[in-house]
Design a protein around this motif. Structure first.
Motif, short mmCIF file in Angstrom:
data_model
loop_
_atom_site.label_atom_id
_atom_site.label_comp_id
_atom_site.label_asym_id
_atom_site.label_seq_id
_atom_site.Cartn_x
_atom_site.Cartn_y
_atom_site.Cartn_z
N LYS A 212 -5.02 2.37 -4.75
CA LYS A 212 -5.28 3.80 -4.85
C LYS A 212 -6.61 4.16 -4.19
N ARG A 213 -7.66 3.37 -4.47
CA ARG A 213 -8.97 3.63 -3.88
C ARG A 213 -8.97 3.39 -2.36
N ILE A 214 -8.24 2.35 -1.93
CA ILE A 214 -8.13 2.08 -0.49
C ILE A 214 -7.45 3.26 0.19
N ALA A 215 -6.40 3.76 -0.42
CA ALA A 215 -5.67 4.90 0.14
C ALA A 215 -6.60 6.10 0.30
N ARG A 216 -7.38 6.38 -0.72
CA ARG A 216 -8.33 7.51 -0.63
C ARG A 216 -9.38 7.28 0.46
N GLU A 217 -9.93 6.06 0.49
CA GLU A 217 -10.99 5.73 1.46
C GLU A 217 -10.48 5.85 2.90
N LEU A 218 -9.26 5.41 3.14
CA LEU A 218 -8.72 5.39 4.51
C LEU A 218 -7.84 6.59 4.83
N ALA A 219 -7.72 7.49 3.86
CA ALA A 219 -6.93 8.72 4.04
C ALA A 219 -5.48 8.42 4.45
N ILE A 220 -4.88 7.47 3.72
CA ILE A 220 -3.48 7.16 3.91
C ILE A 220 -2.81 7.14 2.54
N SER A 221 -1.48 7.06 2.52
CA SER A 221 -0.77 7.05 1.25
C SER A 221 -0.92 5.70 0.56
N GLU A 222 -0.74 5.73 -0.74
CA GLU A 222 -0.77 4.48 -1.50
C GLU A 222 0.37 3.56 -1.06
N HIS A 223 1.52 4.16 -0.73
CA HIS A 223 2.64 3.38 -0.22
C HIS A 223 2.25 2.70 1.10
N GLY A 224 1.53 3.41 1.95
CA GLY A 224 1.07 2.83 3.21
C GLY A 224 0.15 1.65 2.97
N VAL A 225 -0.71 1.76 1.98
CA VAL A 225 -1.61 0.64 1.64
C VAL A 225 -0.79 -0.55 1.18
N LYS A 226 0.19 -0.32 0.31
CA LYS A 226 1.03 -1.42 -0.18
C LYS A 226 1.73 -2.12 0.97
N ARG A 227 2.22 -1.32 1.92
CA ARG A 227 2.89 -1.90 3.09
C ARG A 227 1.92 -2.75 3.91
N LEU A 228 0.70 -2.23 4.11
CA LEU A 228 -0.30 -2.96 4.89
C LEU A 228 -0.74 -4.23 4.16
N VAL A 229 -0.91 -4.16 2.85
CA VAL A 229 -1.29 -5.35 2.08
C VAL A 229 -0.20 -6.41 2.21
N SER A 230 1.06 -6.01 2.10
CA SER A 230 2.17 -6.96 2.26
C SER A 230 2.15 -7.61 3.63
N SER A 231 1.87 -6.82 4.65
CA SER A 231 1.81 -7.34 6.01
C SER A 231 0.65 -8.34 6.16
N ILE A 232 -0.49 -8.00 5.57
CA ILE A 232 -1.65 -8.89 5.61
C ILE A 232 -1.32 -10.22 4.94
N LEU A 233 -0.75 -10.14 3.74
CA LEU A 233 -0.41 -11.37 3.01
C LEU A 233 0.56 -12.24 3.81
N ALA A 234 1.54 -11.60 4.45
CA ALA A 234 2.52 -12.35 5.25
C ALA A 234 1.85 -13.00 6.46
N LYS A 235 1.04 -12.24 7.18
CA LYS A 235 0.39 -12.77 8.39
C LYS A 235 -0.58 -13.89 8.07
N LEU A 236 -1.28 -13.78 6.94
CA LEU A 236 -2.25 -14.81 6.56
C LEU A 236 -1.61 -15.92 5.74
N GLN A 237 -0.32 -15.77 5.46
CA GLN A 237 0.44 -16.74 4.67
C GLN A 237 -0.25 -17.02 3.34
N CYS A 238 -0.63 -15.94 2.67
CA CYS A 238 -1.30 -16.02 1.37
C CYS A 238 -0.44 -15.30 0.33
#
Length: 80
Positions: free
Chosen positions: A23-49
């Motif tokens: 929620k705070r990331i979404a506010r800071e970056l002016a994107i939706s919370e859903h967008g943050v969740k999608r980006l976090v998922s992508s990060i985790l996949a790319k970093l294999q974490c």
């Protein structure tokens, strides 16, 4: 592998390193919370974490720790 992230993923990872919630990331970056969740998922996949914590730890331990768009490590800790 951190280099495989998009600029926006780097932004999200930097906010994750500060301990920010989606929620705070979404506010800071002016994107939706859903967008943050999608980006976090992508990060985790790319970093294999499986977790946010491991992704941040991996990025910090990498050769170029979460330096996004010319930002420095001290900015991750809230210093400017």
């Amino acid at each position: 592998m951190v280099n495989a992230l998009t600029p926006r993923e780097h932004d999200v990872l930097a906010e994750m390193a500060k301990g920010q919630s989606n929620k705070r990331i979404a506010r800071e970056l002016a994107i939706s919370e859903h967008g943050v969740k999608r980006l976090v998922s992508s990060i985790l996949a790319k970093l294999q974490c499986p977790t946010r914590t491991l992704a941040v730890a991996y990025a910090i331990e990498s050769a170029d720790p979460v330096s996004t768009h010319g930002r420095h490590d001290d900015q991750l800790n809230g210093s400017r």
